[in-house]
Design a protein around this motif. Sequence first.
Motif, PDB file in Angstrom:
ATOM      1  N   ARG A 142       0.847  -1.187   0.000  1.00  7.94           N
ATOM      2  CA  ARG A 142       0.000   0.000   0.000  1.00  7.94           C
ATOM      3  C   ARG A 142       0.891   1.248   0.000  1.00  7.94           C
ATOM      4  O   ARG A 142       1.789   1.353   0.843  1.00  7.94           O
ATOM      5  CB  ARG A 142      -0.882   0.005   1.247  1.00  7.94           C
ATOM      6  N   PRO A 143       0.660   2.205  -0.891  1.00  3.96           N
ATOM      7  CA  PRO A 143       1.512   3.402  -0.940  1.00  3.96           C
ATOM      8  C   PRO A 143       1.066   4.482   0.044  1.00  3.96           C
ATOM      9  O   PRO A 143       0.653   5.583  -0.345  1.00  3.96           O
ATOM     10  CB  PRO A 143       1.347   3.864  -2.391  1.00  3.96           C
ATOM     11  N   THR A 144       1.181   4.163   1.319  1.00  5.97           N
ATOM     12  CA  THR A 144       0.813   5.139   2.350  1.00  5.97           C
ATOM     13  C   THR A 144       2.034   5.888   2.877  1.00  5.97           C
ATOM     14  O   THR A 144       1.903   6.731   3.768  1.00  5.97           O
ATOM     15  CB  THR A 144       0.089   4.445   3.516  1.00  5.97           C
ATOM     16  N   ASP A 201      -2.778   1.167  -4.543  1.00 10.89           N
ATOM     17  CA  ASP A 201      -3.304   2.484  -4.191  1.00 10.89           C
ATOM     18  C   ASP A 201      -4.801   2.454  -3.916  1.00 10.89           C
ATOM     19  O   ASP A 201      -5.296   3.156  -3.030  1.00 10.89           O
ATOM     20  CB  ASP A 201      -2.982   3.494  -5.282  1.00 10.89           C
ATOM     21  N   ILE A 245      -1.871   9.319  -0.925  1.00 16.47           N
ATOM     22  CA  ILE A 245      -1.658   8.130  -1.749  1.00 16.47           C
ATOM     23  C   ILE A 245      -1.002   8.516  -3.061  1.00 16.47           C
ATOM     24  O   ILE A 245      -0.048   7.865  -3.515  1.00 16.47           O
ATOM     25  CB  ILE A 245      -2.998   7.408  -2.009  1.00 16.47           C
ATOM     26  N   ARG A 246      -1.492   9.578  -3.671  1.00 11.62           N
ATOM     27  CA  ARG A 246      -0.967  10.033  -4.967  1.00 11.62           C
ATOM     28  C   ARG A 246       0.535  10.306  -4.898  1.00 11.62           C
ATOM     29  O   ARG A 246       1.298   9.898  -5.775  1.00 11.62           O
ATOM     30  CB  ARG A 246      -1.722  11.292  -5.395  1.00 11.62           C
ATOM     31  N   VAL A 268       2.766   6.895  -4.446  1.00  7.21           N
ATOM     32  CA  VAL A 268       2.867   5.890  -5.513  1.00  7.21           C
ATOM     33  C   VAL A 268       4.256   5.937  -6.141  1.00  7.21           C
ATOM     34  O   VAL A 268       4.930   4.906  -6.294  1.00  7.21           O
ATOM     35  CB  VAL A 268       1.779   6.106  -6.584  1.00  7.21           C
ATOM     36  N   VAL A 278       0.164  -0.263 -11.168  1.00 10.44           N
ATOM     37  CA  VAL A 278      -0.677   0.506 -10.252  1.00 10.44           C
ATOM     38  C   VAL A 278      -2.067  -0.123 -10.219  1.00 10.44           C
ATOM     39  O   VAL A 278      -2.726  -0.249 -11.255  1.00 10.44           O
ATOM     40  CB  VAL A 278      -0.754   1.979 -10.683  1.00 10.44           C
ATOM     41  N   SER A 326      -5.138   0.779  -9.201  1.00 10.48           N
ATOM     42  CA  SER A 326      -6.333   1.494  -9.639  1.00 10.48           C
ATOM     43  C   SER A 326      -6.412   1.646 -11.154  1.00 10.48           C
ATOM     44  O   SER A 326      -7.482   1.927 -11.697  1.00 10.48           O
ATOM     45  CB  SER A 326      -6.384   2.883  -8.988  1.00 10.48           C
TER      46      SER A 326
END
Length: 363
Positions: free
Chosen positions: A11-13, A46, A60-61, A64, A85, A87
């Motif tokens: 997860r890109p947190t 994401d 999130i953006r 990534v 990615v 999404s």
Amino acid sequence: MAKKIILTGDRPTGRLHIGHYVGSLRRRVELQNSGEFDDVLIMIADAQALTDNADNPEKIRQNVLQVAIDYLSAGLDPKKCHIFVQSAVPELTELAFYFMNLVTVSRVQRNPTVKTEIKMRNFEADIPTGFFCYPISQAADITLFHGSIVPAGEDQKPMIELTNEIVRRFNNTYGEVLNECQILLPQQAACLRLPGTDGKAKMSKSLGNCIYLSDTAAELKKHVNSMYTDPQHLTIDQPGHLEGNTVFTYLDAFATDDDFARFLPDYKNLDELKAHYTRGGLGDGTCKKFLLNVLNDRLEPIRTRRAELEQNLDYVYQVLRDGTEYARHIGQQTLAEVRRAMRIDYFEDPNFIKEQKAQITNR
């Protein structure tokens, strides 16, 4: 013979830390280089990250790209794996929607990982539906690409069990289309869940107890020097305790006999260092200095590669574009098989209209 396909991701947190590295990332690099697998797909999740960050999409953006840089810096090679990615592969959403018909609410509620994460995020009274359903989405992530091997931590075992339940239910209902998978756990117990530098069970950006792959040498030194050890080990001559001692947990995860030969030749291996520490006569400073040398040795090539990639972000974006395009191609093929099995491929089935016409006209 079924193909051996790896599917895993993050997860890109936030930027990735050394817990990610020893828990999965280091192993992924080894697996992609082994030549034993037909395909290796690495997903930047994401969409899943938005299930509990819906009010902060910019977080999130921004991350990534940071996660993609961490991947490439650590040794993932786009010639040997595909980074994509989540999404940007809408087929995942469609498959998850179909899977929701095959799982009950009570089954998801019994998932121990879901229970833990709901409590950790204080969602007990008001659970976002997307977050509650993420185990089903995760099953879609794995099965859309026919993932057979999923490198993950032990906390993900319930997710893999649910994925395989969904696969069996789908295949029993519609026909043999999807494949079951198996989890690939870290090889060392210390790598299952590396604690924060403060000794807490989990690394967390909010707690400030992470060592990031992107940390400078100065930042790393600050983290190691402040690391939690044995609060009862007040003087060098006193016996030290290993249990809960973060320095030794990190050494379990990172140190090798070669490191002792290079950085601490008074000891042959970690067992000798532990024995000296527990009988007394060895200070925490010596152990921390050794750990710092070991970590710098591992992280310096990653830092150097990251600096190069940060000057060539167009390349990083292209890696993501290419990987996502590849993932979509596979996803479209799998989804076509799924629709055909579910009998909802109306416009792709040339006999459908003929059958319908015959039934209607012959009434």
